[in-house]
Design a protein around this motif. Structure first.
Motif, PDB file in Angstrom:
ATOM      1  N   LEU A 384       8.777   4.332  -4.113  1.00 15.85           N
ATOM      2  CA  LEU A 384       9.354   5.510  -3.450  1.00 15.85           C
ATOM      3  C   LEU A 384       8.514   5.977  -2.272  1.00 15.85           C
ATOM      4  O   LEU A 384       9.056   6.509  -1.294  1.00 15.85           O
ATOM      5  CB  LEU A 384       9.476   6.665  -4.450  1.00 15.85           C
ATOM      6  CG  LEU A 384      10.550   6.590  -5.535  1.00 15.85           C
ATOM      7  CD1 LEU A 384      10.301   7.673  -6.566  1.00 15.85           C
ATOM      8  CD2 LEU A 384      11.930   6.739  -4.925  1.00 15.85           C
ATOM      9  N   ILE A 385       7.217   5.782  -2.363  1.00 20.00           N
ATOM     10  CA  ILE A 385       6.306   6.391  -1.388  1.00 20.00           C
ATOM     11  C   ILE A 385       5.489   5.366  -0.625  1.00 20.00           C
ATOM     12  O   ILE A 385       4.650   5.737   0.191  1.00 20.00           O
ATOM     13  CB  ILE A 385       5.355   7.374  -2.102  1.00 20.00           C
ATOM     14  CG1 ILE A 385       4.544   6.638  -3.165  1.00 20.00           C
ATOM     15  CG2 ILE A 385       6.131   8.531  -2.707  1.00 20.00           C
ATOM     16  CD1 ILE A 385       3.376   7.411  -3.705  1.00 20.00           C
ATOM     17  N   ARG A 386       5.745   4.117  -0.885  1.00 18.87           N
ATOM     18  CA  ARG A 386       4.929   3.091  -0.251  1.00 18.87           C
ATOM     19  C   ARG A 386       5.073   3.158   1.265  1.00 18.87           C
ATOM     20  O   ARG A 386       6.158   3.337   1.794  1.00 18.87           O
ATOM     21  CB  ARG A 386       5.323   1.711  -0.771  1.00 18.87           C
ATOM     22  CG  ARG A 386       4.208   0.675  -0.592  1.00 18.87           C
ATOM     23  CD  ARG A 386       4.573  -0.649  -1.236  1.00 18.87           C
ATOM     24  NE  ARG A 386       4.771  -0.590  -2.665  1.00 18.87           N
ATOM     25  CZ  ARG A 386       3.798  -0.490  -3.569  1.00 18.87           C
ATOM     26  NH1 ARG A 386       2.538  -0.444  -3.156  1.00 18.87           N
ATOM     27  NH2 ARG A 386       4.066  -0.451  -4.850  1.00 18.87           N
ATOM     28  N   GLY A 387       3.943   3.019   1.950  1.00 19.80           N
ATOM     29  CA  GLY A 387       3.934   3.052   3.401  1.00 19.80           C
ATOM     30  C   GLY A 387       3.561   4.400   3.983  1.00 19.80           C
ATOM     31  O   GLY A 387       3.293   4.506   5.180  1.00 19.80           O
ATOM     32  N   LEU A 388       3.533   5.443   3.156  1.00 21.24           N
ATOM     33  CA  LEU A 388       3.187   6.770   3.667  1.00 21.24           C
ATOM     34  C   LEU A 388       1.684   6.916   3.884  1.00 21.24           C
ATOM     35  O   LEU A 388       1.248   7.692   4.729  1.00 21.24           O
ATOM     36  CB  LEU A 388       3.673   7.860   2.703  1.00 21.24           C
ATOM     37  CG  LEU A 388       5.188   8.018   2.545  1.00 21.24           C
ATOM     38  CD1 LEU A 388       5.489   9.115   1.532  1.00 21.24           C
ATOM     39  CD2 LEU A 388       5.843   8.338   3.879  1.00 21.24           C
ATOM     40  N   CYS A 389       0.896   6.188   3.079  1.00 21.38           N
ATOM     41  CA  CYS A 389      -0.553   6.278   3.169  1.00 21.38           C
ATOM     42  C   CYS A 389      -1.154   5.114   2.391  1.00 21.38           C
ATOM     43  O   CYS A 389      -0.430   4.367   1.717  1.00 21.38           O
ATOM     44  CB  CYS A 389      -1.059   7.605   2.598  1.00 21.38           C
ATOM     45  SG  CYS A 389      -0.643   7.813   0.848  1.00 21.38           S
ATOM     46  N   GLU A 390      -2.455   4.972   2.457  1.00 22.31           N
ATOM     47  CA  GLU A 390      -3.129   3.972   1.638  1.00 22.31           C
ATOM     48  C   GLU A 390      -3.193   4.467   0.203  1.00 22.31           C
ATOM     49  O   GLU A 390      -3.543   5.618  -0.053  1.00 22.31           O
ATOM     50  CB  GLU A 390      -4.534   3.713   2.172  1.00 22.31           C
ATOM     51  CG  GLU A 390      -4.561   3.004   3.511  1.00 22.31           C
ATOM     52  CD  GLU A 390      -5.972   2.631   3.927  1.00 22.31           C
ATOM     53  OE1 GLU A 390      -6.902   2.792   3.096  1.00 22.31           O
ATOM     54  OE2 GLU A 390      -6.151   2.185   5.068  1.00 22.31           O
ATOM     55  N   LEU A 391      -2.858   3.575  -0.716  1.00 22.82           N
ATOM     56  CA  LEU A 391      -2.770   3.949  -2.122  1.00 22.82           C
ATOM     57  C   LEU A 391      -3.654   3.059  -2.985  1.00 22.82           C
ATOM     58  O   LEU A 391      -3.842   1.876  -2.690  1.00 22.82           O
ATOM     59  CB  LEU A 391      -1.330   3.811  -2.634  1.00 22.82           C
ATOM     60  CG  LEU A 391      -0.239   4.697  -2.040  1.00 22.82           C
ATOM     61  CD1 LEU A 391       1.124   4.161  -2.442  1.00 22.82           C
ATOM     62  CD2 LEU A 391      -0.397   6.126  -2.533  1.00 22.82           C
ATOM     63  N   GLU A 392      -4.142   3.633  -4.048  1.00 22.27           N
ATOM     64  CA  GLU A 392      -4.743   2.839  -5.121  1.00 22.27           C
ATOM     65  C   GLU A 392      -3.854   3.030  -6.339  1.00 22.27           C
ATOM     66  O   GLU A 392      -3.595   4.164  -6.752  1.00 22.27           O
ATOM     67  CB  GLU A 392      -6.172   3.298  -5.404  1.00 22.27           C
ATOM     68  CG  GLU A 392      -7.139   2.965  -4.281  1.00 22.27           C
ATOM     69  CD  GLU A 392      -8.580   2.976  -4.739  1.00 22.27           C
ATOM     70  OE1 GLU A 392      -8.837   2.518  -5.885  1.00 22.27           O
ATOM     71  OE2 GLU A 392      -9.443   3.439  -3.970  1.00 22.27           O
TER      72      GLU A 392
END
Length: 565
Positions: A384-392
């Protein structure tokens, strides 16, 4: 008064947004809304319409008003007909461009039939009439209601209907039900009349239960027009709806796409975007899935998350935010607020485009407030949120699996290594500031949480203390902060949530008749500060919107919690 009838009384018994149950009394007779007028009814009915030589006459208790006299305009004629007012009963014909005459108690729209198939005009007309009439007038719209749209019309603000459409369908062998119309092979008049009255009673029950919108969501699919009406009403009528939308409420279901646009849901999302500021010291954003049990923090799922999050003082820099529909995002400190504490929604793992859009917009707005690290414990829903910021990402299989919880604990320890951890007192104070900002606005939050103010207690039972004086307390039962008289004084000094009363001794609750002025931004369920001659007299919970307090003469305006001596 010089009128030739007994002074009437209008009591609003129950509300469900713009839908309401009212008791209207005059002389020794009364009705309770929603009410269906009988066409060609008997004289024993408090409201009825008689037919004599083709002329319709509306009988309201002891008053009889012709419905067909004067210029018989149609809604589309663009010709204005003057209203007719007799003993408080005002009959108008569409198009209506004037003002409601003073002294109107019952406003009757004699030619509503044309609006049945014009969704946009129906929405704009009802909003315009209610805004002109105010809260103290019953609105009766003739020729528009059937069993399938009565709940919707009541939800929009109509109080009284007639059974003329049900009779017309019945004569033409059409069975009119809440779910839609059925062609039959015999006269359905009596059955249709029975069904529309049953629907009126059911609508009344849903209003009394605070769940009218759920009934409307079920009924809207009965016709394309009803679908269009509700969509338009949620769009152009948002401000009109929101004014009477309580800030507290019972559990409700969001089972349809249109339910994503309920006014209390839209208001929550707008408040997050316009009013909410994260605690400034929170450096790590942790995204968590929602739970079926509300509020989230008491669910088994979130208690397991807590076992991995609160393992060291690094939790003071971790900001827990739940990702969900229909609300978008819910910061942990707001999970006891309505509607976050009350909604149910089908969980299938399938997200609609509209849901994805508002979740991404709201999370993007939150990310702009600044985090050093973002951790997703959403599992598959991270898409749902991929690409909005760097995630772990920390989920291994199921979010509550031992492997996932271990990885969450290890990741939090790793990403917070080297960060400065504040003490729990400072963490609580700044988090309370964020909650107060959401509830009252940033200016109020800063005024309350000054250098001398601290927070005490364990979430969600926080107290606000200034030296040894308590200013307020948050509880899960109330679902927000409740103020003491000292806390109320701070809002009063800022002119916020103020209700001014007449000069008399306040012995209990404040009734509408004793209100001289009220902050129009007050909503049902809000904190309300009662003042007299510039001094705080009491604080409590608003039982009406601010404008309603000023317009009605009956009913409790503020349920008093604390009163000055």
């Amino acid at each position: 008064m010089t009128r030739g009838y007994t002074e009437p009384m209008l009591d609003v018994i129950a509300r469900s947004q713009r839908g309401r149950v009212c008791e209207y009394k005059r002389s020794d007779r009364s009705i309770v809304t929603p009410y269906v007028i009988k066409v060609d009814g008997g004289s024993n009915d408090p409201f009825h319409i008689s037919l004599d030589d083709g002329k319709r006459v509306l009988h309201v208790m002891d008053t009889s008003v012709p419905l067909n006299e004067g210029l018989l305009t149609s809604e589309s004629s663009d010709i204005y007909a003057e209203p007719v007012l007799m003993d408080g009963v005002c009959v108008i014909r569409l198009p209506f461009k004037g003002e409601i005459p003073e002294g109107t108690e019952v406003l009757v729209v004699a030619n509503g039939y044309e609006l049945r198939d014009d969704a946009r005009k129906l929405v704009s007309t009802i909003i315009e009439l209610r805004e002109k009439a105010g809260f103290g007038v019953l609105i009766c719209m003739l020729g528009v209601a059937d069993a399938s749209n009565l709940a919707l019309l009541s939800y929009m603000g109509i109080d009284v209907f007639d059974d003329s459409v049900a009779r017309s369908f019945g004569i033409n062998d059409i069975l009119s039900t809440p779910e839609g119309d059925i062609i039959c092979d015999s006269d359905m008049t009596e059955r249709n009349i029975s069904i529309i009255n049953e629907e009126s009673e059911k609508t009344r029950s849903f209003i009394e239960g605070g769940r009218l919108r759920e009934l409307v969501d079920q009924r809207e699919f009965s016709s394309p027009t009803s679908v269009a009406v509700l969509r338009l009403f949620d769009d152009v009528g948002y401000a009109y709806q929101e004014e009477e939308c309580s800030t507290v409420g019972c559990r409700f279901a969001c089972n349809t796409v249109q339910a994503l646009r309920r006014p209390e849901v839209l208001r929550y999302r707008r408040m997050i975007m316009e009013r909410y500021h994260k605690p400034a010291h929170k450096r790590v954003l942790l995204l968590l899935p929602c739970s079926a049990k509300k509020p989230y923090h008491i669910s088994k799922t979130h208690k397991r998350f807590a076992s991995a999050i609160h393992t060291s003082t690094h939790d003071t820099v971790v900001h827990e935010v739940i990702v969900t529909s229909p609300l978008g995002i819910v910061p942990r400190e707001l999970d006891i607020f309505f509607p976050a504490n009350s909604y149910d929604i089908p969980v299938t793992g399938e997200w609609k485009p509209e849901e994805k859009q508002f979740i991404r917009e709201m999370l993007s707005h939150l990310l702009e407030q600044g985090y050093d690290k973002v951790i997703s414990h959403l599992g598959e829903d991270t898409e749902l949120i991929r690409g909005l910021c760097e995630l772990e990402e920390t989920v291994v299989g199921d979010p509550t699996s031992p492997a996932s919880l271990t990885k969450l604990d290890e990741t939090l320890r790793s990403v917070t290594k080297g960060m400065k951890f504040g003490n729990y007192g400072d963490d609580r104070k700044e988090t309370i500031r964020s909650v107060l900002g959401f509830q009252f606005g940033t200016d109020v939050a800063d005024a309350i949480m000054d250098d001398d103010t601290t927070g005490m207690g364990k979430f969600p039972y926080w107290k606000i203390m200034r030296d040894k004086t308590q200013l307020g307390m948050m509880t899960a039962e109330r679902g927000m902060f409740s103020l003491t008289l000292d806390g109320a004084q701070i809002l009063a000094d800022m002119g916020k949530n103020v209700v001014e009363m007449m000069d008399f001794e306040l012995k209990g609750n404040l009734f509408a008749i004793g209100v001289t002025k009220a902050d129009p931004s007050i909503r049902i369920g809000d904190e309300a500060i009662i003042m007299l001659n510039g001094k705080v007299k009491a604080v409590g919970v608003a039982m009406m919107s601010g404008r309603e307090m000023m317009e009605l003469n009956r009913g409790i305006a503020v349920r008093v919690r604390h009163k000055s001596k």
